[in-house]
Scaffold this motif. Structure first.
Motif, PDB file in Angstrom:
ATOM      1  N   GLY A  19       0.821  -1.194   0.000  1.00  0.00           N
ATOM      2  CA  GLY A  19       0.000   0.000   0.000  1.00  0.00           C
ATOM      3  C   GLY A  19       0.855   1.244   0.000  1.00  0.00           C
ATOM      4  O   GLY A  19       2.083   1.190  -0.217  1.00  0.00           O
ATOM      5  N   TRP A  21       1.996   2.840   2.339  1.00  0.00           N
ATOM      6  CA  TRP A  21       3.048   2.767   3.356  1.00  0.00           C
ATOM      7  C   TRP A  21       4.399   2.346   2.794  1.00  0.00           C
ATOM      8  O   TRP A  21       5.449   2.668   3.372  1.00  0.00           O
ATOM      9  N   THR A  41      -2.822   3.527  -2.000  1.00  0.00           N
ATOM     10  CA  THR A  41      -3.142   2.138  -1.700  1.00  0.00           C
ATOM     11  C   THR A  41      -4.253   1.737  -2.654  1.00  0.00           C
ATOM     12  O   THR A  41      -5.359   2.282  -2.586  1.00  0.00           O
ATOM     13  N   ASP A  46      -6.177  -2.648   0.799  1.00  0.00           N
ATOM     14  CA  ASP A  46      -6.469  -1.979   2.065  1.00  0.00           C
ATOM     15  C   ASP A  46      -7.021  -3.027   3.025  1.00  0.00           C
ATOM     16  O   ASP A  46      -8.128  -3.533   2.835  1.00  0.00           O
TER      17      ASP A  46
END
Length: 247
Positions: A19, A21, A41, A46
């Motif tokens: 995602g 991150w 994402t 998710d």
């Protein structure tokens, strides 16, 4: 004040199991450089989405289109899209549909896919999702060079299974205008010269590359996840590519 040519919005889209991150370390460098970014994402990745396993390539393409709206993309303010690994399928769809809204596509250890492509054509219809494989198996398919034990542990802890419909989704392309969009290949697992040799030889994974009018090659020797193994170097390459003229 900078204009869009000197500071276009950069959409960052990571590959399978990942995602927004995944770009955290790269974002630190881009933010320090004053770059406008939207890390994404994609639908299906998710972990909070109870319907994520049913998300499709079309859903992912639509999400990228929505991010372009969020970035106020237009012919006079085109965005830069960064596609890592398996993000190449939905990004290729978007490029086919909205070439005038894209200033440049940067493929990170990846590349555009050809019409008719399916990532996992042999995936059974009853496959709901594909979890991140064990690292010994994954390492046989994509290099893990440069990844620390901490990075691997984070990868394992945060990876989200890839939806089956995405793996089985077929990319259908109709607009050759996508081939005029400037393209940068950040070559990590395979050197750029070898990528172009394979493309010119008609290798099915790379053949689409040879069709583009403007292709820049940047070698970044490392494994398949340079956002973790060489985040500072990758950020520098992305910033330079984002403002690089065509040709």
């Amino acid at each position: 004040m900078t204009n869009n040519a000197s500071n276009p919005t950069i959409l960052l889209i990571a590959g399978h199991w990942l995602g927004a991150w995944a770009w955290d370390e790269v974002l630190e460098h881009l933010a320090a450089d004053g770059r406008r970014t939207i890390p994404m994402t994609l639908p299906g990745l998710d972990e909070r989405d109870p319907e994520r396993a049913s998300r499709t390539l079309e859903d992912q393409a639509a999400a990228i289109e929505q991010a372009m709206v969020q970035a106020s993309a237009s012919e006079s303010r085109p965005v830069v899209i960064v596609a890592h690994s398996g993000a190449n399928a939905p990004v290729t769809l978007v490029l086919d549909r909205h070439p005038d809204l894209v200033r440049r596509v940067v493929w990170v250890d990846s590349g555009p896919v050809a019409s008719g492509s399916v990532f996992a054509p042999d995936a059974p219809e009853d496959l709901d999702e594909l979890p991140l494989p064990p690292f010994d198996a994954l390492g046989e398919q994509a290099g893990l060079e440069g990844l620390s034990a901490e990075a691997l542990a984070r990868f394992r802890a945060r990876a989200v299974p890839e939806p089956g419909p995405v793996l089985r989704g077929r990319v259908e392309l109709t607009n050759d205008a996508r081939l005029r969009v400037p393209t940068t290949l950040v070559c990590c697992s395979i050197p750029g010269t070898q990528v172009m040799e394979l493309a010119d030889a008609g290798h099915p994974v790379f053949v689409e590359v040879s069709k583009f009018d403007h292709v820049d090659l940047v070698d970044l020797p490392t494994g398949h996840w340079p956002m973790w193994s060489r985040p500072g170097d990758l950020a520098q390459i992305l910033a330079a590519a984002a403002t690089s003229p065509a040709g």
